[in-house]
Scaffold this motif. Sequence first.
Motif, short mmCIF file in Angstrom:
data_model
loop_
_atom_site.label_atom_id
_atom_site.label_comp_id
_atom_site.label_asym_id
_atom_site.label_seq_id
_atom_site.Cartn_x
_atom_site.Cartn_y
_atom_site.Cartn_z
N ASP A 1 -4.54 4.69 -7.17
CA ASP A 1 -4.46 3.32 -7.70
C ASP A 1 -5.67 2.49 -7.29
O ASP A 1 -6.00 1.51 -7.96
CB ASP A 1 -3.18 2.64 -7.23
CG ASP A 1 -1.92 3.32 -7.75
OD1 ASP A 1 -2.03 4.06 -8.75
OD2 ASP A 1 -0.85 3.12 -7.16
N VAL A 2 -6.30 2.83 -6.16
CA VAL A 2 -7.46 2.06 -5.69
C VAL A 2 -8.73 2.91 -5.72
O VAL A 2 -9.74 2.53 -5.14
CB VAL A 2 -7.21 1.51 -4.26
CG1 VAL A 2 -6.08 0.48 -4.27
CG2 VAL A 2 -6.91 2.63 -3.26
N ARG B 1 0.83 -1.20 0.00
CA ARG B 1 0.00 0.00 0.00
C ARG B 1 0.86 1.25 0.00
O ARG B 1 0.46 2.30 0.51
CB ARG B 1 -0.94 0.00 1.22
CG ARG B 1 -1.97 -1.13 1.21
CD ARG B 1 -2.95 -1.01 2.37
NE ARG B 1 -4.02 -1.99 2.29
CZ ARG B 1 -4.02 -3.16 2.93
NH1 ARG B 1 -2.99 -3.49 3.70
NH2 ARG B 1 -5.04 -4.00 2.80
N GLY C 1 1.86 2.97 -2.68
CA GLY C 1 1.69 3.81 -3.85
C GLY C 1 0.68 4.93 -3.61
O GLY C 1 0.48 5.38 -2.49
N ASP C 2 0.04 5.35 -4.68
CA ASP C 2 -0.91 6.46 -4.63
C ASP C 2 -2.32 5.92 -4.39
O ASP C 2 -2.70 4.90 -4.95
CB ASP C 2 -0.85 7.20 -5.97
CG ASP C 2 -1.48 8.58 -5.89
OD1 ASP C 2 -2.64 8.68 -5.44
OD2 ASP C 2 -0.81 9.56 -6.27
#
Length: 298
Positions: free
Chosen positions: A151-152, A145, A147-148
């Motif tokens: 992304d989700v 988790r 990243g940005d």
Amino acid sequence: MSRMHADEATITEELVRGLLRERFPAWAELPIDRVSSPGTVNALFRLGDTMSVRLPRVESGVQALLNEREWLPLLTPHLPVPVPEPLALGEPGPGFPWPWSVHRWLDGTHPAPGADQPLGLALDLAGFIRAVRGVPYRDGPASYRGGDLADVDAATREAITRLGADLDTARATALWDESVAAPAWDGPPMWAHSDLLPANLLVAGNGRLGGVLDFGTAGLGDPSCDLMPAWAVLPAGERGIFREALGVDDASWLRGRGWALSMALLGLPYYRETNPSFAAMCRRTIDAVLTATSSSCR
């Protein structure tokens, strides 16, 4: 417990004993007991009095197992609480197509999410996170988790829609919008555990942090994902203590809240029938986020 994933392997005590007989026969006749756990990726068995066997339920969990096997021995000297000690890596065998692992058993119980905790637990969690962030290795994997939040974004918004009547969708959407809009992490990649949920935390008899489990998704990135315990573990009155101990700025707090909310929104419908204890944790986390005061980011 029911099968949680469509492509999940069938894992039994008999399977584990057969794998041990083939790979580690000296351990094969020790007592084997399935451990009831709210974990979602691995099946866990106690082996004798001092060991555990962990097997991925699904193929997607294999890389996490291998990452942990490679990096946990390097991380351990930098951490302030006990963590699993890898003892052996098992190879695929009869009835099981993937690697599996044997670890030293760690005693303790999982914290009850949102329940009153000893004041020291918030400080212990902050101290653990500081230690993880201070790990000096710069060539590790990307954290799960790290990243940005973008992304989700699509999956999280879909989950809000899917939950419908089970959720204050207007407030959930507003809080999610606020987190996604927060300034991105602009510092160097830092180590994060990235899955500091109750099932991966152990507390001792005095309620203090006694161990941390499952480093398969640990790695480098935005460390704000490790703020999830503020809503997934701690009661509202201890969030400020946790935040102050870590010196968290507003943007990082919003991103951490976003990771907690996304995790819970995605997990609740997926595990509602097959893993009720995990789904209940998701429900409590959603409620904790939605009832917190957002204007002050607290």
